[in-house]
Scaffold this motif. Structure first.
Motif, short mmCIF file in Angstrom:
data_model
loop_
_atom_site.label_atom_id
_atom_site.label_comp_id
_atom_site.label_asym_id
_atom_site.label_seq_id
_atom_site.Cartn_x
_atom_site.Cartn_y
_atom_site.Cartn_z
N TYR A 10 -10.58 -67.91 73.43
CA TYR A 10 -11.60 -66.99 72.96
C TYR A 10 -12.95 -67.64 73.14
O TYR A 10 -13.22 -68.73 72.61
CB TYR A 10 -11.38 -66.64 71.47
CG TYR A 10 -12.56 -65.90 70.86
CD1 TYR A 10 -12.80 -64.56 71.18
CD2 TYR A 10 -13.44 -66.56 70.01
CE1 TYR A 10 -13.89 -63.88 70.65
CE2 TYR A 10 -14.53 -65.88 69.46
CZ TYR A 10 -14.75 -64.55 69.79
OH TYR A 10 -15.83 -63.90 69.27
N ILE A 11 -13.83 -67.00 73.91
CA ILE A 11 -15.16 -67.53 74.15
C ILE A 11 -16.16 -66.65 73.43
O ILE A 11 -16.31 -65.46 73.76
CB ILE A 11 -15.48 -67.56 75.67
CG1 ILE A 11 -14.45 -68.44 76.40
CG2 ILE A 11 -16.89 -68.09 75.91
CD1 ILE A 11 -14.65 -68.49 77.89
N PRO A 12 -16.87 -67.17 72.46
CA PRO A 12 -17.82 -66.36 71.69
C PRO A 12 -19.03 -65.95 72.51
O PRO A 12 -19.33 -66.55 73.55
CB PRO A 12 -18.21 -67.28 70.54
CG PRO A 12 -18.00 -68.66 71.07
CD PRO A 12 -16.82 -68.57 71.98
N ASP A 13 -19.75 -64.95 72.04
CA ASP A 13 -20.93 -64.45 72.74
C ASP A 13 -22.07 -65.47 72.77
O ASP A 13 -23.00 -65.33 73.57
CB ASP A 13 -21.44 -63.15 72.07
CG ASP A 13 -20.44 -62.02 72.20
OD1 ASP A 13 -19.62 -62.07 73.15
OD2 ASP A 13 -20.47 -61.10 71.36
N THR A 14 -21.98 -66.48 71.94
CA THR A 14 -23.05 -67.49 71.89
C THR A 14 -23.07 -68.37 73.12
O THR A 14 -24.09 -69.02 73.40
CB THR A 14 -22.87 -68.38 70.65
OG1 THR A 14 -21.54 -68.93 70.66
CG2 THR A 14 -23.09 -67.58 69.36
N PRO A 73 -18.40 -70.14 67.04
CA PRO A 73 -19.65 -69.50 67.48
C PRO A 73 -20.83 -70.45 67.57
O PRO A 73 -21.90 -70.07 68.08
CB PRO A 73 -19.89 -68.44 66.40
CG PRO A 73 -19.15 -68.94 65.20
CD PRO A 73 -17.94 -69.64 65.73
N THR A 109 -22.67 -73.22 72.48
CA THR A 109 -23.60 -72.47 73.33
C THR A 109 -23.46 -72.81 74.81
O THR A 109 -24.03 -72.12 75.65
CB THR A 109 -25.05 -72.75 72.89
OG1 THR A 109 -25.31 -74.17 73.01
CG2 THR A 109 -25.29 -72.31 71.46
N LYS A 163 -23.63 -69.39 76.75
CA LYS A 163 -24.50 -68.87 77.80
C LYS A 163 -23.87 -69.07 79.17
O LYS A 163 -23.15 -70.03 79.41
CB LYS A 163 -25.83 -69.61 77.74
CG LYS A 163 -26.55 -69.41 76.42
CD LYS A 163 -27.84 -70.23 76.37
CE LYS A 163 -28.53 -70.07 75.01
NZ LYS A 163 -29.77 -70.86 74.93
#
Length: 335
Positions: free
Chosen positions: A329-333, A310, A313, A335
Motif C-alpha cells: 500500500y503506497i499512500p498519497d503522500t 503516510p 514522501t 511523490k
C-alpha cells in the motif's frame, strides 16, 4: 648441496610413493630452508602430504623482504598445484599481476547467450589454490587492492595490511566465487565491496576502520546470516545485502550515522529506512515517522506484504526491486 637446486626442490614434482620417500623429501626441504635463511634468501616452505585427486596437496610459505619478487619463489608448476599459500613480508601490484592473479583464475566456459550466459568453472583444469593468506604482508602503494582472479575457487582469503579498499564494486575478482567461505579484512581498510555472489560466504568481520559498504557489496551471499556494523560506517550502498541470508543487522551503539530498529537499518534521525534484512519475516510495517525509503532498501528481500505509513514522501530508486511482494500500500503522500 647446490643452494639454488636445493631451494627450489620442485615441490610439485615430488610425489613420494612411500613413507620413506616422504621423510627423505622432508629432510631435503628442511636443509633447503636452512641454507636459504643462512644465505639471506628469505623464503620458507613446507610440504603437506594429504592425498587428493591431483596426487598431492601442497602448502607453502614464502617470506619476501622485497616487493615484486614473489615470482622468483613460486614455480609455474606450483602455481597450478599449490593448495595453500601464505606470503609474509612486502607485496605489490606486480606480485599480484604476475603470480597471484594466475593462481586465482579459474578455467571454464560461458554457457548460454548474453546477457543471460553463465560461466561454468572446470575445477579439474583450474588452479588448485584454496587457501591464500596475505595477513602478514604489507601491500606497498596502499589504496585499492587490485582485481585478482576470475571466479576463484578460494575457500579462505586474508587481505594484506596497508590497503584502504577491497576493490571495485562489481569487479574485485571475488564476485561469484562459488567456494569462498571466509574472508579476513585488515585493520585500516575503509571501503568494502566486491563480494556479490559469494554464496558460500559465512564469515566476514568488518574492522572498526570501515567507513563504506559499497553498492551490492554482499548481495547474493546467501549463507551470510549476520553482519555487525561497526561505529565508523557512514555509507551503506544500494542493494548492499540483496538476497543475502541476513536475518537481522547488529550495529555498534556508537555509530553516528545509522541505528537499528527491530533488526532494520535506519538513518540516525530515523527518517530514512536504509536496509532491510533480506531473510527477515514475510510482513513488515514501516514505522510511523519514516520519510524516505532508501535506494535498494528492500532489494531482493523475502517480504510478501509491507505497509507504508503516510509519513513517507519518497521512494528512492529500486527500493522494492525483485522483492517478491504480493501486496503493498503506497499512500498519497509519496511523490
Amino acid at each position: 648441496l647446490n643452494r639454488t637446486l636445493t631451494w627450489h626442490a620442485h615441490l610439485s614434482c615430488f610425489q613420494p610413493s612411500s613413507s620413506t620417500a616422504l621423510r627423505t623429501g622432508t629432510i631435503i626441504l628442511q636443509v633447503a630452508r636452512f641454507l636459504a635463511q643462512r644465505d639471506g634468501n628469505f623464503a620458507a616452505l613446507k610440504i603437506n602430504s594429504v592425498s587428493n585427486k591431483r596426487n598431492m596437496e601442497f602448502e607453502k610459505t614464502v617470506i619476501l623482504d622485497k616487493a615484486g619478487t614473489l615470482s622468483k619463489f613460486i614455480s609455474y608448476s606450483e602455481r597450478r598445484k599449490l593448495h595453500s599459500l601464505k606470503v609474509v613480508g612486502a607485496l605489490n601490484a606486480e606480485d599480484i599481476r604476475e603470480v597471484l592473479d594466475e593462481m586465482c583464475t579459474s578455467e571454464g566456459n560461458y554457457i548460454g547467450d548474453p546477457p543471460d550466459d553463465e560461466f561454468v568453472v572446470d575445477e579439474e583444469s583450474s588452479p588448485n589454490l584454496r587457501v591464500l593468506d596475505l595477513s602478514e604482508c604489507r601491500y606497498e602503494g596502499g589504496g585499492t587492492f587490485p582485481t585478482m582472479g576470475l571466479y576463484t575457487l578460494l575457500q579462505y582469503f586474508a587481505f594484506p595490511k596497508g590497503i584502504e579498499d577491497t576493490g571495485d564494486d562489481m569487479e574485485s575478482g571475488f564476485e561469484c566465487s562459488s567456494m569462498l567461505h571466509t574472508v579476513i579484512l585488515p585493520d585500516g581498510v575503509k571501503e568494502v565491496g566486491g563480494f556479490n555472489g559469494c554464496e558460500e560466504l559465512v564469515e566476514i568481520t568488518l574492522p572498526d576502520s570501515v567507513e563504506v559498504i559499497k553498492d551490492f557489496a554482499f548481495s547474493y551471499c546467501r549463507k551470510l546470516r549476520q553482519l555487525f556494523i561497526p561505529h565508523n560506517i557512514r555509507y551503506i550502498g544500494a542493494g548492499a545485502f540483496a538476497q543475502a541470508g541476513i536475518k537481522e543487522f547488529v550495529m555498534s551503539p556508537d555509530n553516528q550515522y545509522f541505528t537499528i530498529i527491530d533488526g532494520v537499518i535506519f538513518s540516525k534521525d530515523l527518517k530514512t529506512l536504509v536496509a532491510f534484512p533480506p531473510a527477515y519475516r514475510s510482513h513488515y510495517d514501516i514505522p510511523y515517522g519514516t520519510e524516505i525509503i532508501g535506494a535498494g532498501a528492500f532489494d531482493d528481500c523475502n517480504l510478501d506484504t509491507v505497509t507504508i505509513p503516510p509519513t513517507v514522501t519518497k521512494l528512492c530508486s529500486e527500493a522494492f526491486q525483485c522483492s517478491g511482494l504480493r501486496e503493498i500500500y503506497i499512500p498519497d503522500t509519496v511523490k
